[in-house]
Design an enzyme around this catalytic site. Structure first.
Site, PDB file in Angstrom:
ATOM      1  N   HIS A 212      85.913  74.649  22.042  1.00 40.14           N
ATOM      2  CA  HIS A 212      85.503  73.139  21.992  1.00 40.14           C
ATOM      3  C   HIS A 212      86.881  72.213  22.627  1.00 40.14           C
ATOM      4  CE1 HIS A 212      84.746  68.938  20.753  1.00 40.14           C
ATOM      5  NE2 HIS A 212      83.491  69.397  20.781  1.00 40.14           N
ATOM      6  N   ARG A 213      87.917  72.373  21.670  1.00 37.94           N
ATOM      7  CA  ARG A 213      89.332  71.927  22.099  1.00 37.94           C
ATOM      8  C   ARG A 213      89.366  70.440  21.799  1.00 37.94           C
ATOM      9  NH1 ARG A 213      91.923  73.706  27.578  1.00 37.94           N
ATOM     10  NH2 ARG A 213      91.051  71.955  28.236  1.00 37.94           N
ATOM     11  N   ASP A 214      88.377  69.970  21.169  1.00 36.27           N
ATOM     12  CA  ASP A 214      88.555  68.399  20.606  1.00 36.27           C
ATOM     13  C   ASP A 214      87.741  68.151  19.523  1.00 36.27           C
ATOM     14  OD1 ASP A 214      89.643  66.154  20.593  1.00 36.27           O
ATOM     15  OD2 ASP A 214      88.133  65.465  21.890  1.00 36.27           O
ATOM     16  N   LEU A 215      87.634  69.122  18.508  1.00 37.37           N
ATOM     17  CA  LEU A 215      86.580  69.131  17.324  1.00 37.37           C
ATOM     18  C   LEU A 215      87.733  68.071  16.295  1.00 37.37           C
ATOM     19  CD1 LEU A 215      84.107  70.211  16.222  1.00 37.37           C
ATOM     20  CD2 LEU A 215      85.616  72.103  15.030  1.00 37.37           C
TER      21      LEU A 215
ATOM     22  N   ASN B  36      83.696  63.455  16.892  1.00 33.43           N
ATOM     23  CA  ASN B  36      82.989  64.248  17.910  1.00 33.43           C
ATOM     24  C   ASN B  36      81.705  65.027  17.266  1.00 33.43           C
ATOM     25  OD1 ASN B  36      84.248  63.295  20.077  1.00 33.43           O
ATOM     26  ND2 ASN B  36      85.649  64.979  20.004  1.00 33.43           N
TER      27      ASN B  36
END
Length: 108
Positions: A79-82, A86
């Site tokens: 994911h890289r932007d949890l 979000n």
């Protein structure tokens, strides 16, 4: 967008379609609607009202987020932007991980 299309899990925001607005020269991605907003908003509202989440709900939330991440990782997607902003909440109160714009397919 292609990564999102491969994901089929009840705790991931479902991809529906995409289109380009030629006037604006922008890409739009249509996804499942989360009627109750995002987790950041829910936590902020609870804090303002000095409310606490029941332990059972917290355990359910952790399980739902873990289910979504496990599904993504099985497909080698990170994911890289949890973050709470979000993670969305549907009308049933279930969590859905979304905003996969920074997601990345991992190589073998």
């Amino acid at each position: 967008m292609q990564l999102h299309q491969t994901l089929d899990n009840n705790n991931i925001v479902r991809y529906l379609n995409w289109f380009i607005d030629n006037k604006l020269n922008e890409l739009f991605i249509a996804v499942e609607w989360a009627e109750k907003g995002d987790l950041k908003l829910v936590v902020k509202k609870a804090m303002e009202e000095d409310l606490f989440f029941p332990e059972k709900r917290i355990v359910e939330y952790v399980h739902q987020i873990a289910s979504a991440l496990e599904h993504m990782h099985q497909k080698r997607i990170m994911h890289r932007d949890l973050k709470p902003a979000n993670i969305f909440i549907d009308n049933n109160g279930d969590l859905k991980v979304g905003d996969l714009g920074l997601s990345r397919q991992l190589s073998s």
